[in-house]
Design an enzyme around this catalytic site. Structure first.
Site, mmCIF file in Angstrom:
data_model
loop_
_atom_site.group_PDB
_atom_site.id
_atom_site.type_symbol
_atom_site.label_atom_id
_atom_site.label_comp_id
_atom_site.label_asym_id
_atom_site.label_seq_id
_atom_site.Cartn_x
_atom_site.Cartn_y
_atom_site.Cartn_z
ATOM 1 N N ASP A 105 0.780 -1.236 0.000
ATOM 2 C CA ASP A 105 0.000 0.000 0.000
ATOM 3 C C ASP A 105 0.813 1.289 0.000
ATOM 4 O OD1 ASP A 105 0.894 0.192 2.708
ATOM 5 O OD2 ASP A 105 -0.871 -0.877 3.427
ATOM 6 N N HIS A 120 6.585 -7.940 -1.177
ATOM 7 C CA HIS A 120 5.567 -8.486 -2.081
ATOM 8 C C HIS A 120 5.228 -7.502 -3.196
ATOM 9 C CE1 HIS A 120 4.123 -11.557 1.181
ATOM 10 N NE2 HIS A 120 5.142 -11.993 0.480
ATOM 11 N N CYS A 128 2.356 -3.687 -17.647
ATOM 12 C CA CYS A 128 1.743 -4.364 -18.789
ATOM 13 C C CYS A 128 2.185 -5.826 -18.814
ATOM 14 C CB CYS A 128 2.140 -3.654 -20.082
ATOM 15 S SG CYS A 128 1.551 -4.528 -21.533
ATOM 16 N N GLY A 188 2.258 -6.598 13.152
ATOM 17 C CA GLY A 188 1.031 -6.830 12.386
ATOM 18 C C GLY A 188 1.130 -7.854 11.280
ATOM 19 N N THR A 189 1.899 -8.913 11.523
ATOM 20 C CA THR A 189 1.895 -10.001 10.534
ATOM 21 C C THR A 189 1.543 -11.319 11.204
ATOM 22 O OG1 THR A 189 3.163 -11.264 8.901
ATOM 23 C CG2 THR A 189 4.446 -10.284 10.699
ATOM 24 N N SER A 190 0.752 -12.129 10.491
ATOM 25 C CA SER A 190 0.389 -13.446 11.026
ATOM 26 C C SER A 190 1.555 -14.417 10.903
ATOM 27 C CB SER A 190 -0.835 -13.999 10.287
ATOM 28 O OG SER A 190 -0.556 -14.101 8.906
ATOM 29 N N ASN A 214 1.388 -7.146 18.119
ATOM 30 C CA ASN A 214 0.256 -7.796 17.454
ATOM 31 C C ASN A 214 -0.804 -8.061 18.532
ATOM 32 O OD1 ASN A 214 -1.421 -9.755 16.012
ATOM 33 N ND2 ASN A 214 0.332 -10.119 14.681
HETATM 34 P P1 OAD Z 1 -2.504 -11.305 7.719
HETATM 35 O O1 OAD Z 1 -3.846 -10.804 7.308
HETATM 36 O O2 OAD Z 1 -2.202 -12.735 7.498
HETATM 37 O O3 OAD Z 1 -2.266 -11.020 9.280
HETATM 38 C C1 OAD Z 1 -2.589 -9.771 9.837
HETATM 39 C C2 OAD Z 1 -2.041 -9.759 11.254
HETATM 40 O O4 OAD Z 1 -2.309 -8.470 11.796
HETATM 41 C C3 OAD Z 1 -2.649 -10.798 12.204
HETATM 42 O O5 OAD Z 1 -1.615 -11.467 12.905
HETATM 43 C C4 OAD Z 1 -3.476 -9.944 13.170
HETATM 44 O O6 OAD Z 1 -3.541 -10.490 14.474
HETATM 45 C C5 OAD Z 1 -2.709 -8.652 13.160
HETATM 46 N N1 OAD Z 1 -3.480 -7.440 13.539
HETATM 47 C C6 OAD Z 1 -4.818 -7.242 13.545
HETATM 48 N N2 OAD Z 1 -5.112 -5.995 13.943
HETATM 49 C C7 OAD Z 1 -3.939 -5.371 14.187
HETATM 50 C C8 OAD Z 1 -3.572 -4.070 14.632
HETATM 51 N N3 OAD Z 1 -4.489 -3.115 14.878
HETATM 52 N N4 OAD Z 1 -2.254 -3.795 14.798
HETATM 53 C C9 OAD Z 1 -1.319 -4.748 14.560
HETATM 54 N N5 OAD Z 1 -1.606 -5.989 14.134
HETATM 55 C C10 OAD Z 1 -2.894 -6.301 13.936
HETATM 56 O O7 OAD Z 1 -1.434 -10.329 7.003
HETATM 57 P P2 OAD Z 1 0.083 -10.614 6.638
HETATM 58 O O8 OAD Z 1 0.778 -11.358 7.716
HETATM 59 O O9 OAD Z 1 0.645 -9.325 6.211
HETATM 60 O O10 OAD Z 1 0.649 -11.904 0.430
HETATM 61 O O11 OAD Z 1 -0.070 -11.549 5.379
HETATM 62 C C11 OAD Z 1 1.070 -11.951 4.700
HETATM 63 C C12 OAD Z 1 0.767 -12.104 3.245
HETATM 64 O O12 OAD Z 1 -0.379 -12.940 3.048
HETATM 65 C C13 OAD Z 1 0.378 -10.829 2.533
HETATM 66 O O13 OAD Z 1 1.476 -10.017 2.192
HETATM 67 C C14 OAD Z 1 -0.325 -11.335 1.316
HETATM 68 C C15 OAD Z 1 -1.184 -12.381 1.982
HETATM 69 O O14 OAD Z 1 -1.608 -13.422 1.192
HETATM 70 C C16 OAD Z 1 0.490 -11.840 -0.891
HETATM 71 O O15 OAD Z 1 -0.478 -11.323 -1.388
HETATM 72 C C17 OAD Z 1 1.589 -12.455 -1.675
#
Ligand code: OAD
Length: 247
Positions: A105, A120, A128, A188-190, A214
């Site tokens: 973003d 990513h 294109c 903020g990553t799962s 998180n």
């Molecule tokens: P996810 O949607 O898998 O995880 C989001 C994380 O944010 C979770 O661990 C939540 O607990 C946490 N969360 C929720 N609210 C929050 C807040 N207010 N502050 C901090 N954390 C919070 O997202 P990603 O781990 O980024 O890839 O996902 C990884 C990848 O999976 C993405 O880049 C994308 C997706 O498929 C591609 O598209 C290649």
């Protein structure tokens, strides 16, 4: 939580080289939904049907209509929140050097961070599918779906779809940043998508302290993280930055 905030402030004050790994959670407060969990994008759309490279190649108009158009509307109007702004303040104070983000973003750059590795790829540009020419997403006319290049080819986000490899430079630079830092903030990553989820492991193997922010536990929490500050990114980072500024 106060004790952990204090601990993070002390660790940040002592660290010489801080990196951050961020995921969708940091952008939730900017109105961008996460991928997993409640309200997550993959709850509404099957990623294999809309976010896999095979799906894009098979039917780009469908992927545009259902997923990309909506993302464009959301990302075009999103603004950095306290989490992004706090990380930018940490760079301004010479604390954070590099942010490795899984997000597409552009909000870290909008907040002011200058060394952002987009693991990513990015949604700020479309390219294109035939000639690779790039177009700024904001300026792409989507009155016809899918939008096309001057050459007639179909435009696609300059982001990584499932089934595609991580851009080589992002892969290489993030390994360097992870291996070279002495503290990594994982925000903020799962931590379930590879190879991004290995980045904190590389940092840990090279002696870095790992601080997770998180509201939920992740697969890193027990094995890799030194501690988890449970809470939203904006609030937690704000508290840390405010306390650091008082030191
Ligand atoms: P996810 O949607 O898998 O995880 C989001 C994380 O944010 C979770 O661990 C939540 O607990 C946490 N969360 C929720 N609210 C929050 C807040 N207010 N502050 C901090 N954390 C919070 O997202 P990603 O781990 O980024 O890839 O996902 C990884 C990848 O999976 C993405 O880049 C994308 C997706 O498929 C591609 O598209 C290649």
């Amino acid at each position: 939580m106060d004790d952990l905030i204090r601990r993070a402030v002390e660790d940040l004050a002592a660290a010489k080289n801080v990196a951050a790994l961020t995921g969708a959670g940091i952008s939730i407060e900017s109105g961008i939904p996460p991928f997993r969990g409640k309200g997550g994008i993959w709850e509404r759309f099957d990623p294999m049907e809309f976010a896999h490279i095979d799906a894009l190649m098979r039917d780009p108009a469908k992927v545009w209509r259902i997923l990309v158009k909506e993302m464009k509307e959301i990302v075009d109007s999103a603004k950095p929140n306290d989490g992004h702004k706090g990380l930018a303040k940490l760079e301004a104070r010479d604390k954070i050097k590099t942010i490795i983000t899984q997000n597409i973003d552009g909000l870290h750059q909008a907040a002011g961070n200058t060394d952002v590795i987009e693991y990513h790829g990015t949604f700020a540009w479309q390219r294109c599918m035939d000639c690779n020419q790039k177009y700024e997403t904001r300026k792409v006319d989507i009155s016809e779906i899918p939008p096309r290049c001057e050459c007639g080819g179909i435009l696609r986000p300059d982001a990584v779809f499932f089934g595609e490899v991580i851009p080589a430079e992002a892969m290489w630079r993030s390994r360097q940043a992870a291996a070279g830092c002495d503290l990594m903030l994982v925000v903020g990553t799962s931590a379930v998508v590879q190879p991004a989820a290995m980045i904190p492991v590389i940092a840990k193997d090279n002696g870095a302290r790992i601080v997770e922010i998180n509201p939920e536990r992740t697969p890193l929490t027990d094995e890799i993280s030194d501690y988890l500050i449970m809470g939203g990114a904006g609030e937690v980072i704000n508290q840390i930055v405010t306390a650091l500024e008082k030191m």
